[in-house]
Design a protein around this motif. Structure first.
Motif, PDB file in Angstrom:
ATOM      1  N   PRO A 179       7.762   2.192   1.198  1.00  0.00           N
ATOM      2  CA  PRO A 179       6.456   2.851   1.055  1.00  0.00           C
ATOM      3  C   PRO A 179       5.317   1.961   1.532  1.00  0.00           C
ATOM      4  O   PRO A 179       5.319   0.749   1.298  1.00  0.00           O
ATOM      5  CB  PRO A 179       6.353   3.123  -0.451  1.00  0.00           C
ATOM      6  N   ILE A 180       4.343   2.569   2.181  1.00  0.00           N
ATOM      7  CA  ILE A 180       3.251   1.796   2.740  1.00  0.00           C
ATOM      8  C   ILE A 180       2.437   1.114   1.641  1.00  0.00           C
ATOM      9  O   ILE A 180       1.899   0.011   1.832  1.00  0.00           O
ATOM     10  CB  ILE A 180       2.346   2.703   3.617  1.00  0.00           C
ATOM     11  N   GLU A 181       2.349   1.734   0.450  1.00  0.00           N
ATOM     12  CA  GLU A 181       1.597   1.121  -0.650  1.00  0.00           C
ATOM     13  C   GLU A 181       2.289  -0.139  -1.172  1.00  0.00           C
ATOM     14  O   GLU A 181       1.617  -1.110  -1.531  1.00  0.00           O
ATOM     15  CB  GLU A 181       1.412   2.118  -1.803  1.00  0.00           C
ATOM     16  N   LYS A 194      -4.766  -4.821  -5.935  1.00  0.00           N
ATOM     17  CA  LYS A 194      -3.348  -4.521  -5.784  1.00  0.00           C
ATOM     18  C   LYS A 194      -2.830  -3.550  -6.843  1.00  0.00           C
ATOM     19  O   LYS A 194      -1.946  -2.731  -6.557  1.00  0.00           O
ATOM     20  CB  LYS A 194      -2.529  -5.814  -5.784  1.00  0.00           C
ATOM     21  N   GLU A 195      -3.378  -3.618  -8.077  1.00  0.00           N
ATOM     22  CA  GLU A 195      -2.952  -2.676  -9.108  1.00  0.00           C
ATOM     23  C   GLU A 195      -3.388  -1.255  -8.766  1.00  0.00           C
ATOM     24  O   GLU A 195      -2.654  -0.288  -9.011  1.00  0.00           O
ATOM     25  CB  GLU A 195      -3.514  -3.087 -10.475  1.00  0.00           C
ATOM     26  N   GLU A 196      -4.561  -1.118  -8.175  1.00  0.00           N
ATOM     27  CA  GLU A 196      -5.014   0.210  -7.761  1.00  0.00           C
ATOM     28  C   GLU A 196      -4.149   0.766  -6.633  1.00  0.00           C
ATOM     29  O   GLU A 196      -3.943   1.987  -6.552  1.00  0.00           O
ATOM     30  CB  GLU A 196      -6.481   0.141  -7.321  1.00  0.00           C
ATOM     31  N   ILE A 197      -3.646  -0.118  -5.805  1.00  0.00           N
ATOM     32  CA  ILE A 197      -2.741   0.328  -4.735  1.00  0.00           C
ATOM     33  C   ILE A 197      -1.450   0.872  -5.340  1.00  0.00           C
ATOM     34  O   ILE A 197      -0.918   1.897  -4.902  1.00  0.00           O
ATOM     35  CB  ILE A 197      -2.437  -0.823  -3.759  1.00  0.00           C
ATOM     36  N   LEU A 198      -0.934   0.195  -6.376  1.00  0.00           N
ATOM     37  CA  LEU A 198       0.263   0.709  -7.060  1.00  0.00           C
ATOM     38  C   LEU A 198      -0.035   2.048  -7.725  1.00  0.00           C
ATOM     39  O   LEU A 198       0.795   2.963  -7.697  1.00  0.00           O
ATOM     40  CB  LEU A 198       0.757  -0.300  -8.102  1.00  0.00           C
TER      41      LEU A 198
END
Length: 311
Positions: free
Chosen positions: A219-221, A300-304
């Protein structure tokens, strides 16, 4: 190169009791260390066998893998922020049903270096050999110990090689049924990172390979999270990194190129997907200079959160 490798600290082998991490062990371990009854969170307690529902050696192995995957801290074995995020009552993937989570855990295992073989294989060894036997990998690890003037038991190193392969390689259908079922419970085999094949040009038919690939199922994220986590682009201070060269993304320790065994073309493809999906990410390829630029701050947490919200 020597300085980068030595910076990972003392090499560590063994601790897993010759068991690869099973599918549900991290969740079992998380539930164990977060038990409200603090008297029931001690891995050394006799009741740990009952609470975890496994044998004594497996209790030790679960404890080891929690640390190796960076799911608990090293001092008091409390769950990390990522462990809470994944395995708590409101966790995003407590039973590890999402392939993206496995890619994320693979990254944590390699980066943490609690089990040195994973860090060394994906960051170093596969740059020397894409195709290898158990003996090749064993000899490489022994040579690294000698180079760093560290004394480790050859028996422990040999067991680590076996556990490493069981962690990633799809079981041989010709093996006994009970052994196959045991191997299919390995946490990371669905990533298809390490493949077994027969090299008919040699006497030894059990060869393995970690080929570079496009990793379409990555996954890109998760790819973006690894960049943010490893290169510290998500820092909000004035010194945050605002660009990363293509070379570092491909070759630096724990880079996506190394961690996920990407081809250069695959890395470009993933970068282009980042540019398309995240405003503020720019890829420059001018006059032979290739770099990923960040014109905005990313957490990074928002990306997850973005990834798990759509899955």
């Amino acid at each position: 190169m020597k300085e980068n490798l030595d910076s990972m600290g003392t090499l560590r082998f063994s601790g897993h009791e010759s068991f690869q991490c099973r599918n549900l062990w991290l969740k079992k371990g998380f539930d164990f260390v977060t038990n409200p009854d603090e008297s029931r969170t001690d891995f050394n307690h006799d009741l740990a066998v009952l609470d975890l529902g496994v044998g004594k050696n497996m209790v030790s192995s679960i404890r080891f893998w929690l640390k190796a995957f960076d799911m608990v801290d090293d001092e008091n074995e409390q769950p990390t922020q990522l462990a809470e995020y994944l395995f708590s009552e409101s966790g995003r993937d407590p039973f590890l049903e999402d392939l993206g989570t496995l890619w994320l855990l693979h990254y944590k295992l390699v980066k943490k270096s609690e089990a040195s073989i994973y860090h060394l294989v994906f960051n170093r060894f596969r740059k020397q050999r894409i195709e290898f036997t158990k003996e090749h990998l064993f000899s490489y690890l022994v040579n690294e110990c000698e180079r760093l003037d560290e004394n480790h038991s050859p028996n422990s190193i040999e067991k680590d090689v076996g556990v490493f392969l069981k962690s990633y390689v799809t079981p041989d259908q010709q093996k006994k049924k009970d052994k196959i079922e045991d191997r299919y419970s390995s946490l990371l085999i669905d990533l298809n990172l390490v493949k077994k094949f027969k090299n008919y040009g040699t006497q030894e038919n059990e060869w393995y390979k970690i080929e570079s690939s496009d990793r379409e199922m990555l996954p890109i994220e998760i790819f973006f999270y690894v960049i943010l986590d490893n290169f510290d682009t998500s820092s909000t201070n004035a010194n945050r990194r605002k660009s990363i060269s293509f070379h570092k993304l491909m070759n630096e320790d724990n880079s996506p190129g190394n961690i996920f065994a990407l081809t250069p073309d695959a890395l470009v493809t993933k970068i282009n997907q980042l540019v398309q999906n995240f405003y503020g990410v720019v890829y420059k390829d001018n006059a032979g200079v290739r770099e990923l630029q960040f014109n905005a701050e990313f957490d990074k947490e928002e990306i997850l959160d973005k990834y798990y919200a759509k899955n």
